[in-house]
Design a protein around this motif. Sequence first.
Motif, PDB file in Angstrom:
ATOM      1  N   TRP A 116       0.842  -1.198   0.000  1.00 27.04           N
ATOM      2  CA  TRP A 116       0.000   0.000   0.000  1.00 27.04           C
ATOM      3  C   TRP A 116       0.877   1.247   0.000  1.00 27.04           C
ATOM      4  CZ3 TRP A 116      -5.395   0.134   0.066  1.00 27.04           C
ATOM      5  CH2 TRP A 116      -6.032  -1.087   0.246  1.00 27.04           C
ATOM      6  N   LEU A 117       0.489   2.235  -0.820  1.00 26.46           N
ATOM      7  CA  LEU A 117       1.192   3.525  -0.865  1.00 26.46           C
ATOM      8  C   LEU A 117       0.170   4.652  -0.921  1.00 26.46           C
ATOM      9  CD1 LEU A 117       4.233   3.092  -3.297  1.00 26.46           C
ATOM     10  CD2 LEU A 117       4.314   3.567  -0.843  1.00 26.46           C
ATOM     11  N   GLY A 118       0.173   5.499   0.097  1.00 30.49           N
ATOM     12  CA  GLY A 118      -0.766   6.617   0.109  1.00 30.49           C
ATOM     13  C   GLY A 118      -2.212   6.180   0.134  1.00 30.49           C
ATOM     14  N   GLY A 119      -2.457   5.003   0.703  1.00 31.79           N
ATOM     15  CA  GLY A 119      -3.825   4.495   0.757  1.00 31.79           C
ATOM     16  C   GLY A 119      -4.274   3.813  -0.512  1.00 31.79           C
ATOM     17  N   ILE A 120      -3.367   3.628  -1.453  1.00 29.27           N
ATOM     18  CA  ILE A 120      -3.673   2.971  -2.731  1.00 29.27           C
ATOM     19  C   ILE A 120      -2.951   1.630  -2.765  1.00 29.27           C
ATOM     20  CG2 ILE A 120      -3.553   3.146  -5.245  1.00 29.27           C
ATOM     21  CD1 ILE A 120      -5.375   5.241  -3.927  1.00 29.27           C
ATOM     22  N   LYS A 121      -3.682   0.572  -3.090  1.00 28.51           N
ATOM     23  CA  LYS A 121      -3.067  -0.754  -3.156  1.00 28.51           C
ATOM     24  C   LYS A 121      -2.423  -0.956  -4.517  1.00 28.51           C
ATOM     25  CE  LYS A 121      -3.958  -5.698  -2.530  1.00 28.51           C
ATOM     26  NZ  LYS A 121      -4.978  -6.748  -2.274  1.00 28.51           N
ATOM     27  N   LEU A 122      -1.153  -1.360  -4.518  1.00 26.52           N
ATOM     28  CA  LEU A 122      -0.407  -1.603  -5.746  1.00 26.52           C
ATOM     29  C   LEU A 122      -0.196  -3.105  -5.933  1.00 26.52           C
ATOM     30  CD1 LEU A 122       0.146   1.446  -5.196  1.00 26.52           C
ATOM     31  CD2 LEU A 122       2.455   1.086  -6.079  1.00 26.52           C
ATOM     32  N   GLU A 123      -0.358  -3.556  -7.153  1.00 28.80           N
ATOM     33  CA  GLU A 123      -0.109  -4.957  -7.463  1.00 28.80           C
ATOM     34  C   GLU A 123       1.396  -5.173  -7.639  1.00 28.80           C
ATOM     35  OE1 GLU A 123      -2.349  -7.307  -7.329  1.00 28.80           O
ATOM     36  OE2 GLU A 123      -3.867  -5.814  -6.841  1.00 28.80           O
ATOM     37  N   HIS A 124       1.917  -6.153  -6.915  1.00 33.67           N
ATOM     38  CA  HIS A 124       3.361  -6.406  -6.963  1.00 33.67           C
ATOM     39  C   HIS A 124       3.609  -7.833  -6.480  1.00 33.67           C
ATOM     40  CE1 HIS A 124       7.521  -5.481  -7.279  1.00 33.67           C
ATOM     41  NE2 HIS A 124       7.764  -5.321  -5.984  1.00 33.67           N
ATOM     42  N   ILE A 176       9.033   8.945  -2.686  1.00 33.50           N
ATOM     43  CA  ILE A 176       9.020   7.491  -2.502  1.00 33.50           C
ATOM     44  C   ILE A 176      10.279   6.921  -3.143  1.00 33.50           C
ATOM     45  CG2 ILE A 176       7.759   5.357  -2.975  1.00 33.50           C
ATOM     46  CD1 ILE A 176       5.258   7.234  -3.398  1.00 33.50           C
ATOM     47  N   ILE A 177      10.941   6.000  -2.438  1.00 37.41           N
ATOM     48  CA  ILE A 177      12.138   5.349  -2.983  1.00 37.41           C
ATOM     49  C   ILE A 177      11.840   3.859  -3.129  1.00 37.41           C
ATOM     50  CG2 ILE A 177      14.607   4.957  -2.701  1.00 37.41           C
ATOM     51  CD1 ILE A 177      14.616   7.332  -0.743  1.00 37.41           C
ATOM     52  N   ALA A 178      11.770   3.406  -4.382  1.00 37.17           N
ATOM     53  CA  ALA A 178      11.444   2.002  -4.650  1.00 37.17           C
ATOM     54  C   ALA A 178      12.030   1.604  -5.999  1.00 37.17           C
ATOM     55  CB  ALA A 178       9.934   1.784  -4.662  1.00 37.17           C
ATOM     56  N   GLN A 179      12.663   0.466  -6.040  1.00 38.10           N
ATOM     57  CA  GLN A 179      13.183  -0.029  -7.310  1.00 38.10           C
ATOM     58  C   GLN A 179      12.047  -0.550  -8.187  1.00 38.10           C
ATOM     59  OE1 GLN A 179      16.451   0.443  -7.809  1.00 38.10           O
ATOM     60  NE2 GLN A 179      16.237  -0.160  -9.959  1.00 38.10           N
ATOM     61  N   ARG A 180      11.142  -1.259  -7.555  1.00 34.97           N
ATOM     62  CA  ARG A 180       9.927  -1.764  -8.193  1.00 34.97           C
ATOM     63  C   ARG A 180       8.836  -1.802  -7.128  1.00 34.97           C
ATOM     64  NH1 ARG A 180      12.918  -6.298  -9.612  1.00 34.97           N
ATOM     65  NH2 ARG A 180      11.278  -7.646  -8.802  1.00 34.97           N
ATOM     66  N   LEU A 225      17.036  -1.383  -0.891  1.00 36.15           N
ATOM     67  CA  LEU A 225      16.056  -0.628  -1.688  1.00 36.15           C
ATOM     68  C   LEU A 225      16.240  -0.929  -3.178  1.00 36.15           C
ATOM     69  CD1 LEU A 225      16.231   2.798   0.191  1.00 36.15           C
ATOM     70  CD2 LEU A 225      14.188   1.368  -0.037  1.00 36.15           C
ATOM     71  N   GLY A 226      17.464  -0.926  -3.625  1.00 35.77           N
ATOM     72  CA  GLY A 226      17.742  -1.179  -5.030  1.00 35.77           C
ATOM     73  C   GLY A 226      17.544  -2.623  -5.440  1.00 35.77           C
ATOM     74  N   GLU A 227      17.546  -3.519  -4.456  1.00 41.32           N
ATOM     75  CA  GLU A 227      17.346  -4.943  -4.738  1.00 41.32           C
ATOM     76  C   GLU A 227      15.890  -5.366  -4.535  1.00 41.32           C
ATOM     77  OE1 GLU A 227      20.121  -6.716  -2.078  1.00 41.32           O
ATOM     78  OE2 GLU A 227      21.886  -6.077  -3.233  1.00 41.32           O
TER      79      GLU A 227
END
Length: 238
Positions: A100-108, A179-183, A221-223
Motif C-alpha cells: 500500500w502507498l498513500g492508501g492505494i493498493k499496488l499490485e506487486h 518514494i524510494i522504490a526499485q519496483r 532498496l535497489g534490490e
Amino acid sequence: RNRGAQSRDGRPPIQLLAVLMSAACAASAVMVTRAVAKATHGRVKPAAGAAARRRSVATRAVKLATGEVLDVKPVPMRVGHGFDLHRMELLSEIPDLELWLGGIKLEHDRGCVAHSDGDVLLHCVFDAITGALGLPDIGQCFPDNDPKWKGCTSDVFIKEAVRLMRDSGYEMGNIDCTIIAQRPKISPHKKAIKENLAKLLECDEGLVNVKAKTHEKVDSLGENRSIACHTVCMLVKA
C-alpha cells in the motif's frame, strides 16, 4: 604638565573632546527614543518587554491517541520531516502481504512486512506532521506491541495526525513526498496517490506533491527488498 589646560594651539585637550562627544551621543539617543515613542504613540516597547510577551504566549494542550497530553507553542509556521522504511518479502513466501502507498493498493510480487498495513508513505506523512508540531513519532503514538493496531489501515493514523494538527491551531501549508522504490513503477500511480493523500489530509490537491525515485539497484532498496519514503511538510497557523 597640566593635561586639563588648553593645548599650545588653543584647542581643548583630547580628553575633554571625548567627554563632550560621549555626552552628545547620549543626548541624541534620548531624543531619538522620545521621537519614536511619540510617533508610534508609545507602541514601541523595550526589547525586554517583547521577550517577556513572547514567553507569556499561551501554549495549546493536545491529547495523543495514547492519552498523553502535550503542549504545542503557537508560532506562525512549523516545518517537519518524516522518514520510514519497510522490508518487503515475496508473496510466494508470505501470501498475506500487500503493498500500500498513500492508501492505494499496488499490485506487486512483494508486500510490506509491518505491524499495520505497512503503508510507508502514510507512516512517513504522519511523522512529518507530528515532527512539525514537536510531537512524538508514529511508533510512540501507535506502539507496535499494542494488538489494537495490528493490521490497522494507515488512514486511521493520518486522521489522527490531522486532528493533532487542527487541535494545535494549524493547517497544511504544503507537503512534499519522495518514494524510494526499485519496483514496482510508481509513475502510473502518482495521480491516484496524490488525490487520495490530499483527501486524507483534508487539503487542496495543489498543496500536495508526490515524487518517486529508484535506488539504482543499490542495497536493499535497489534490490527490491525494501521500500522507503521521505516527507517534508510546512504547517501554517489556521
